[in-house]
Design a protein around this motif. Structure first.
Motif, PDB file in Angstrom:
ATOM      1  N   ASN A  94      -1.514 -24.981 -30.128  1.00 16.93           N
ATOM      2  CA  ASN A  94      -2.454 -24.579 -29.390  1.00 16.93           C
ATOM      3  C   ASN A  94      -2.828 -25.439 -27.948  1.00 16.93           C
ATOM      4  OD1 ASN A  94      -2.736 -21.811 -30.999  1.00 16.93           O
ATOM      5  ND2 ASN A  94      -4.083 -23.262 -32.439  1.00 16.93           N
ATOM      6  N   VAL A  95      -2.402 -26.547 -28.103  1.00 24.13           N
ATOM      7  CA  VAL A  95      -2.687 -27.294 -26.957  1.00 24.13           C
ATOM      8  C   VAL A  95      -1.377 -27.361 -25.783  1.00 24.13           C
ATOM      9  CG1 VAL A  95      -3.279 -29.807 -26.155  1.00 24.13           C
ATOM     10  CG2 VAL A  95      -4.314 -28.686 -27.852  1.00 24.13           C
ATOM     11  N   ASP A  96      -1.850 -27.025 -24.739  1.00 20.06           N
ATOM     12  CA  ASP A  96      -0.463 -26.585 -23.807  1.00 20.06           C
ATOM     13  C   ASP A  96      -0.364 -27.856 -22.820  1.00 20.06           C
ATOM     14  OD1 ASP A  96       1.598 -25.369 -22.565  1.00 20.06           O
ATOM     15  OD2 ASP A  96       0.478 -23.599 -21.770  1.00 20.06           O
ATOM     16  N   ILE A  97      -0.090 -28.896 -23.275  1.00 19.49           N
ATOM     17  CA  ILE A  97       0.131 -30.085 -22.631  1.00 19.49           C
ATOM     18  C   ILE A  97       1.763 -30.625 -22.961  1.00 19.49           C
ATOM     19  CG2 ILE A  97      -0.481 -32.677 -22.182  1.00 19.49           C
ATOM     20  CD1 ILE A  97      -3.280 -31.611 -22.047  1.00 19.49           C
ATOM     21  N   GLY A  98       2.297 -30.973 -21.907  1.00 21.45           N
ATOM     22  CA  GLY A  98       3.553 -31.727 -21.970  1.00 21.45           C
ATOM     23  C   GLY A  98       3.712 -33.125 -21.082  1.00 21.45           C
ATOM     24  N   VAL A  99       4.272 -34.243 -21.419  1.00 20.96           N
ATOM     25  CA  VAL A  99       4.548 -35.096 -20.709  1.00 20.96           C
ATOM     26  C   VAL A  99       6.071 -35.667 -20.716  1.00 20.96           C
ATOM     27  CG1 VAL A  99       2.129 -35.868 -21.157  1.00 20.96           C
ATOM     28  CG2 VAL A  99       4.009 -36.940 -22.565  1.00 20.96           C
ATOM     29  N   ILE A 100       6.477 -36.570 -19.672  1.00 18.68           N
ATOM     30  CA  ILE A 100       7.660 -37.075 -19.609  1.00 18.68           C
ATOM     31  C   ILE A 100       7.523 -38.410 -18.995  1.00 18.68           C
ATOM     32  CG2 ILE A 100       8.536 -35.719 -17.713  1.00 18.68           C
ATOM     33  CD1 ILE A 100      11.303 -36.152 -19.326  1.00 18.68           C
ATOM     34  N   GLY A 101       8.030 -39.418 -19.345  1.00 21.00           N
ATOM     35  CA  GLY A 101       7.918 -40.802 -18.564  1.00 21.00           C
ATOM     36  C   GLY A 101       8.829 -40.568 -17.095  1.00 21.00           C
ATOM     37  N   ILE A 102       8.200 -41.243 -16.135  1.00 25.84           N
ATOM     38  CA  ILE A 102       8.665 -41.289 -14.838  1.00 25.84           C
ATOM     39  C   ILE A 102       8.647 -42.602 -14.256  1.00 25.84           C
ATOM     40  CG2 ILE A 102       7.758 -40.906 -12.377  1.00 25.84           C
ATOM     41  CD1 ILE A 102       8.650 -38.167 -13.718  1.00 25.84           C
ATOM     42  N   ASN A 103       9.926 -42.752 -13.542  1.00 26.35           N
ATOM     43  CA  ASN A 103      10.414 -44.109 -12.887  1.00 26.35           C
ATOM     44  C   ASN A 103       9.475 -44.096 -11.457  1.00 26.35           C
ATOM     45  OD1 ASN A 103      11.305 -46.424 -11.964  1.00 26.35           O
ATOM     46  ND2 ASN A 103      13.592 -45.835 -12.463  1.00 26.35           N
ATOM     47  N   ALA A 104       8.302 -44.671 -11.684  1.00 25.07           N
ATOM     48  CA  ALA A 104       7.336 -45.020 -10.393  1.00 25.07           C
ATOM     49  C   ALA A 104       8.129 -45.830  -9.470  1.00 25.07           C
ATOM     50  CB  ALA A 104       6.043 -45.143 -10.787  1.00 25.07           C
ATOM     51  N   GLN A 105       8.776 -46.994 -10.044  1.00 27.25           N
ATOM     52  CA  GLN A 105       9.262 -47.982  -9.288  1.00 27.25           C
ATOM     53  C   GLN A 105      10.431 -47.443  -8.185  1.00 27.25           C
ATOM     54  OE1 GLN A 105       8.072 -51.264  -8.889  1.00 27.25           O
ATOM     55  NE2 GLN A 105       9.369 -51.150  -7.187  1.00 27.25           N
ATOM     56  N   LYS A 106      11.188 -46.475  -8.869  1.00 28.01           N
ATOM     57  CA  LYS A 106      12.303 -45.818  -8.141  1.00 28.01           C
ATOM     58  C   LYS A 106      11.534 -45.068  -6.866  1.00 28.01           C
ATOM     59  CE  LYS A 106      16.107 -42.630  -8.349  1.00 28.01           C
ATOM     60  NZ  LYS A 106      17.165 -43.456  -7.809  1.00 28.01           N
ATOM     61  N   LEU A 107      10.708 -44.251  -7.106  1.00 21.83           N
ATOM     62  CA  LEU A 107       9.962 -43.515  -5.880  1.00 21.83           C
ATOM     63  C   LEU A 107       9.345 -44.484  -5.153  1.00 21.83           C
ATOM     64  CD1 LEU A 107       7.895 -40.918  -8.085  1.00 21.83           C
ATOM     65  CD2 LEU A 107      10.219 -40.491  -6.942  1.00 21.83           C
ATOM     66  N   LYS A 108       8.800 -45.628  -5.491  1.00 22.25           N
ATOM     67  CA  LYS A 108       8.389 -46.540  -4.474  1.00 22.25           C
ATOM     68  C   LYS A 108       9.449 -47.189  -3.576  1.00 22.25           C
ATOM     69  CE  LYS A 108       5.354 -50.617  -4.190  1.00 22.25           C
ATOM     70  NZ  LYS A 108       4.339 -51.696  -5.069  1.00 22.25           N
TER      71      LYS A 108
END
Length: 285
Positions: free
Chosen positions: A99-113
């Protein structure tokens, strides 16, 4: 004058898919959330960065695209984000409660930076208010909020600029009393808003006997609007013929606590730090 910290707007990401004809279709909203890891030297902190959205935005897709603006005024860059591995197993994690509609996935923030993208993160330790924190500051019905996202897939062709809509908390005491898993805001949302952040508006003035809140903070994730249904009845038979469904202007929001719980579930699933969803850039829009 700003009531939303400008970098909050840069935390929000448009989520899209590539259709079979090669065109882009924007299906929802996500945002970058940083789970506090440790204090480093000086005032610097280390965070593990995740993309947060709804389960219903991420499921049934092998991959999506995430749009980011460069630091300069060049056209936006779309990054492919894999949601399944080569064996078809989900790389993202949903909250264990159906009933909880939340999903997550890891992000490579260093690549974006490193590639010069403009982005921010909602820091878990001081920019996100849990249910207990909302109780502590006296949050109640009528408090003002902002809903950030991309309603109706309104993403410009060459940049990413989030749309902000205002509203109020419609009902939250049932969440505080654990009679509900979500709360209601009085704000119009549409397809495309799903997975977007809800921000509590800072207020320096409060009525006597209540607390004021001087900080804007993430308090939840848009789940859906609450539909209003009206039935057309046949004058001849007296039986219902057509059901019309409209947007009531009331929207369901998942509290921040479930982001923490989903990240905890993700870390249980994986013995290693979360794999990145960000692949090589797909080129400018």
């Amino acid at each position: 004058m700003a009531l939303i910290p400008p970098f909050f707007l840069d935390c929000v990401v448009a989520i899209g898919i590539i259709k079979p004809d090669g065109n882009k279709h924007w299906i929802g909203t996500g945002f970058l959330f940083g789970k506090f890891v440790k204090q480093k030297e000086g005032n610097e902190k280390e965070y593990k960065v995740f993309l947060v959205s709804n389960k219903h935005v991420l499921k049934n897709h092998a991959s999506v695209i995430l749009r980011f603006n460069p630091q300069d005024d060049q056209a936006a860059t779309d990054y492919p984000a894999s949601l399944k591995d080569k064996d078809g197993k989900d790389l993202w994690t949903g909250h264990p409660n159906d009933n909880v509609d939340i999903g997550v996935i890891g992000i490579n923030a260093q690549k974006l930076k490193d590639e010069g993208m403009k982005f921010g993160i909602f820091q878990s330790d001081d920019m996100a208010f849990t249910i207990d924190k909302l109780k502590e500051i006296g949050t109640t019905e009528g408090d003002f909020v902002y809903v950030l996202g991309f309603p109706m897939g309104l993403v410009t062709s060459d940049r990413q600029f989030v749309i902000s809509r205002n509203g109020t908390i419609g009902r939250i005491r049932d969440l505080f009393e654990k009679r509900s898993t979500d709360f209601i805001v009085d704000a119009f949302v549409f397809p495309g808003n799903s997975g977007g952040p809800v921000i509590l508006k800072p207020e320096m003035i409060s009525i006597g006997g209540t607390k004021s809140n001087s900080n804007a903070a993430l308090i939840g994730v848009v789940k859906s609007y609450i539909p209003y249904q009206d039935t057309a009845v046949s004058q001849q038979t007296g039986r219902p013929r057509i059901i019309f469904e409209d947007n009531s202007g009331l929207s369901l929001v998942e509290p921040v606590d479930y982001i923490f719980e989903t990240i905890e579930e993700d870390e249980k699933r994986k013995s290693q730090p979360p794999t990145t969803a960000i692949a090589n850039a797909g080129g400018s829009a």
